[in-house]
Design a protein around this motif. Structure first.
Motif, PDB file in Angstrom:
ATOM      1  N   ARG A 131       0.847  -1.189   0.000  1.00 37.20           N
ATOM      2  CA  ARG A 131       0.000   0.000   0.000  1.00 37.20           C
ATOM      3  C   ARG A 131       0.885   1.243   0.000  1.00 37.20           C
ATOM      4  O   ARG A 131       1.827   1.348   0.772  1.00 37.20           O
ATOM      5  CB  ARG A 131      -0.925  -0.012   1.220  1.00 37.20           C
ATOM      6  CG  ARG A 131      -1.983   1.095   1.212  1.00 37.20           C
ATOM      7  CD  ARG A 131      -2.894   0.978   2.409  1.00 37.20           C
ATOM      8  NE  ARG A 131      -3.763  -0.189   2.299  1.00 37.20           N
ATOM      9  CZ  ARG A 131      -4.421  -0.724   3.322  1.00 37.20           C
ATOM     10  NH1 ARG A 131      -4.303  -0.204   4.528  1.00 37.20           N
ATOM     11  NH2 ARG A 131      -5.189  -1.775   3.134  1.00 37.20           N
ATOM     12  N   GLU A 154      -1.556  -1.179  -3.940  1.00 38.16           N
ATOM     13  CA  GLU A 154      -2.761  -0.365  -3.781  1.00 38.16           C
ATOM     14  C   GLU A 154      -2.329   1.084  -3.563  1.00 38.16           C
ATOM     15  O   GLU A 154      -1.612   1.384  -2.600  1.00 38.16           O
ATOM     16  CB  GLU A 154      -3.572  -0.869  -2.587  1.00 38.16           C
ATOM     17  CG  GLU A 154      -4.889  -0.154  -2.363  1.00 38.16           C
ATOM     18  CD  GLU A 154      -5.658  -0.717  -1.178  1.00 38.16           C
ATOM     19  OE1 GLU A 154      -6.495   0.021  -0.614  1.00 38.16           O
ATOM     20  OE2 GLU A 154      -5.407  -1.887  -0.803  1.00 38.16           O
ATOM     21  N   HIS A 156      -3.123   4.997  -2.806  1.00 39.49           N
ATOM     22  CA  HIS A 156      -4.021   5.992  -2.251  1.00 39.49           C
ATOM     23  C   HIS A 156      -3.418   7.376  -2.518  1.00 39.49           C
ATOM     24  O   HIS A 156      -2.189   7.524  -2.600  1.00 39.49           O
ATOM     25  CB  HIS A 156      -4.203   5.802  -0.743  1.00 39.49           C
ATOM     26  CG  HIS A 156      -4.869   4.520  -0.382  1.00 39.49           C
ATOM     27  ND1 HIS A 156      -5.144   4.157   0.925  1.00 39.49           N
ATOM     28  CD2 HIS A 156      -5.329   3.490  -1.144  1.00 39.49           C
ATOM     29  CE1 HIS A 156      -5.738   2.980   0.950  1.00 39.49           C
ATOM     30  NE2 HIS A 156      -5.854   2.547  -0.300  1.00 39.49           N
ATOM     31  N   GLU A 168      -9.669   9.581  -8.083  1.00 40.58           N
ATOM     32  CA  GLU A 168     -10.346   8.347  -7.655  1.00 40.58           C
ATOM     33  C   GLU A 168     -11.442   7.958  -8.635  1.00 40.58           C
ATOM     34  O   GLU A 168     -11.569   6.788  -9.014  1.00 40.58           O
ATOM     35  CB  GLU A 168     -10.921   8.525  -6.256  1.00 40.58           C
ATOM     36  CG  GLU A 168     -11.554   7.258  -5.693  1.00 40.58           C
ATOM     37  CD  GLU A 168     -12.068   7.449  -4.284  1.00 40.58           C
ATOM     38  OE1 GLU A 168     -12.061   6.475  -3.508  1.00 40.58           O
ATOM     39  OE2 GLU A 168     -12.496   8.577  -3.940  1.00 40.58           O
ATOM     40  N   ASP A 174      -6.756   4.167  -5.848  1.00 36.33           N
ATOM     41  CA  ASP A 174      -7.767   3.283  -5.267  1.00 36.33           C
ATOM     42  C   ASP A 174      -8.597   3.980  -4.198  1.00 36.33           C
ATOM     43  O   ASP A 174      -9.746   3.601  -3.954  1.00 36.33           O
ATOM     44  CB  ASP A 174      -7.082   2.048  -4.662  1.00 36.33           C
ATOM     45  CG  ASP A 174      -6.363   1.223  -5.718  1.00 36.33           C
ATOM     46  OD1 ASP A 174      -7.052   0.653  -6.589  1.00 36.33           O
ATOM     47  OD2 ASP A 174      -5.115   1.185  -5.692  1.00 36.33           O
ATOM     48  N   ARG A 175      -8.009   4.997  -3.561  1.00 35.79           N
ATOM     49  CA  ARG A 175      -8.762   5.711  -2.525  1.00 35.79           C
ATOM     50  C   ARG A 175      -8.251   7.134  -2.407  1.00 35.79           C
ATOM     51  O   ARG A 175      -7.031   7.368  -2.522  1.00 35.79           O
ATOM     52  CB  ARG A 175      -8.648   4.997  -1.177  1.00 35.79           C
ATOM     53  CG  ARG A 175      -9.548   5.624  -0.110  1.00 35.79           C
ATOM     54  CD  ARG A 175      -9.645   4.784   1.123  1.00 35.79           C
ATOM     55  NE  ARG A 175     -10.493   5.424   2.117  1.00 35.79           N
ATOM     56  CZ  ARG A 175     -10.669   4.982   3.352  1.00 35.79           C
ATOM     57  NH1 ARG A 175     -10.063   3.877   3.756  1.00 35.79           N
ATOM     58  NH2 ARG A 175     -11.452   5.619   4.201  1.00 35.79           N
TER      59      ARG A 175
END
Length: 358
Positions: A131, A154, A156, A168, A174-175
């Motif tokens: 992440r 992932e 963000h 997004e 992803d976030r």
């Protein structure tokens, strides 16, 4: 030179924004600045001298801006600094609104993509992160490219503007998290293997608070990737006020490499890599010439001007821009051609630090 292509839609947006901007400017510029500082915000020394005085060379909003340099530690900072009202005023319509399409084109250019990939590849020796948080992500273009080099990671993104929400929706991240990083860090504690800050730290009010926030959200053994303009670059001295990375009034702090490394050590980071070559952005000659050209050209129609420029000014601008384009393209060619040599000298205009959270 700035803004999106002219057309009815843009003209309507400018006309609609003009009353709001004129209201902001009615009482002068004083509210946009904090009181001047008499001591360096980095080390506290009172041994300051003026590095340069310039104007808003990006949007051409009114005002003059001063950068001071500390003789003790070399830190360069805006003095007086923009207030909260000033930050809102000078950022408005730059990355969002009127400036959104221009910034999107720049972020998707081949040169920008090469820089994104270089940053992403810099983390390959340190394993595959699960992440990754990109702070100051804008519209998420870096994350989209980094995902190709780090498949399965992932991504963000965090930023103050609406661009992070657009990122997004477009699937580049992803976030999305929208807000000040130090205020959001507590809800993200120890969630990330990598935090990146690409040309972000120089925009912040308190860089050490940003480093502390990065330490909070990283897992033990995670890595912090930082790229910032290098105020010790020889190009900054040669090009003076026209050097693009000064970027007034947005850049509040320009941090020498040694200062940043010490601050990271104080936050319990260990420096694992330093690079003054690959982060170089090969646009110094082009951006300096563009800044100089914009300072002498008649102004375009902008909502922070009290009225639309007259026919003569519009005509001169319309004739001047095509005439200057070949020279700017030639300078860009020189920047790109000389880049392999320049990046190996002190003319390089940026540096990268990778630090591990202990």
């Amino acid at each position: 030179m700035s803004g999106t292509a002219p057309g009815p839609g843009r003209r309507g947006q400018i006309a609609a924004r003009r009353p709001h901007y004129q209201d902001d400017l009615r009482d002068g510029l004083g509210k946009f600045f904090e009181p001047p500082q008499s001591a360096c915000p980095w080390c506290g020394s009172a041994r300051l001298f003026r590095r340069l005085k310039t104007t808003d060379q990006l949007q051409h909003k009114p005002g003059t801006f001063v950068l001071d340099r500390c003789r003790a530690c070399g830190h360069v900072f805006q003095n007086p600094r923009l207030s909260a009202d000033g930050l809102e005023f000078y950022y408005r319509d730059c990355y969002d609104g009127l400036g959104e399409a221009t910034m999107a084109r720049m972020a998707g250019s081949p040169l920008a993509v090469r820089l994104y990939r270089s940053r992403a590849r810099a983390l390959l020796p340190f394993g595959r992160p699960a992440r990754w948080l990109d702070v100051g992500t804008g519209h998420g273009h870096f994350c989209a490219e980094a995902g190709k080099i780090h498949p399965g990671t992932e991504f963000h993104g965090l930023d103050l503007g609406q661009g992070v929400e657009i990122a997004e929706r477009c699937g580049r991240i992803d976030r999305a998290f929208r807000g000040p990083f130090p205020l959001l860090a507590d809800q993200l504690t120890a969630r990330y293997d990598v935090v990146s800050m690409h040309h972000y730290l120089e925009h912040t009010l308190a860089p050490r608070r940003e480093l502390a926030a990065a330490h909070r959200v990283l897992r033990p053994g995670g890595h912090l990737l930082i790229e910032v303009p290098d105020p010790e670059s020889a190009a900054a001295r040669l090009l003076g006020q026209w050097w693009g990375p000064w970027l007034q009034p947005q850049h509040l702090h320009l941090i020498p490499l040694d200062n940043l490394c010490v601050a990271l050590s104080e936050q319990d980071f260990t420096i694992v890599a330093i690079d003054r070559q690959q982060p170089h952005v090969p646009t110094d000659l082009t951006s300096a010439a563009a800044n100089l050209l914009k300072s002498v050209l008649p102004g375009e129609d902008l909502p922070w001007l009290p009225a639309k420029p007259g026919p003569l000014a519009r005509g001169l601008r319309a004739l001047s821009l095509p005439a200057a384009a070949p020279a700017l393209l030639a300078l860009l060619g020189c920047d790109l051609l000389l880049s392999p040599v320049v990046r190996r000298t002190r003319l390089s205009n940026a540096y990268r630090v990778i630090a591990r959270r202990e």
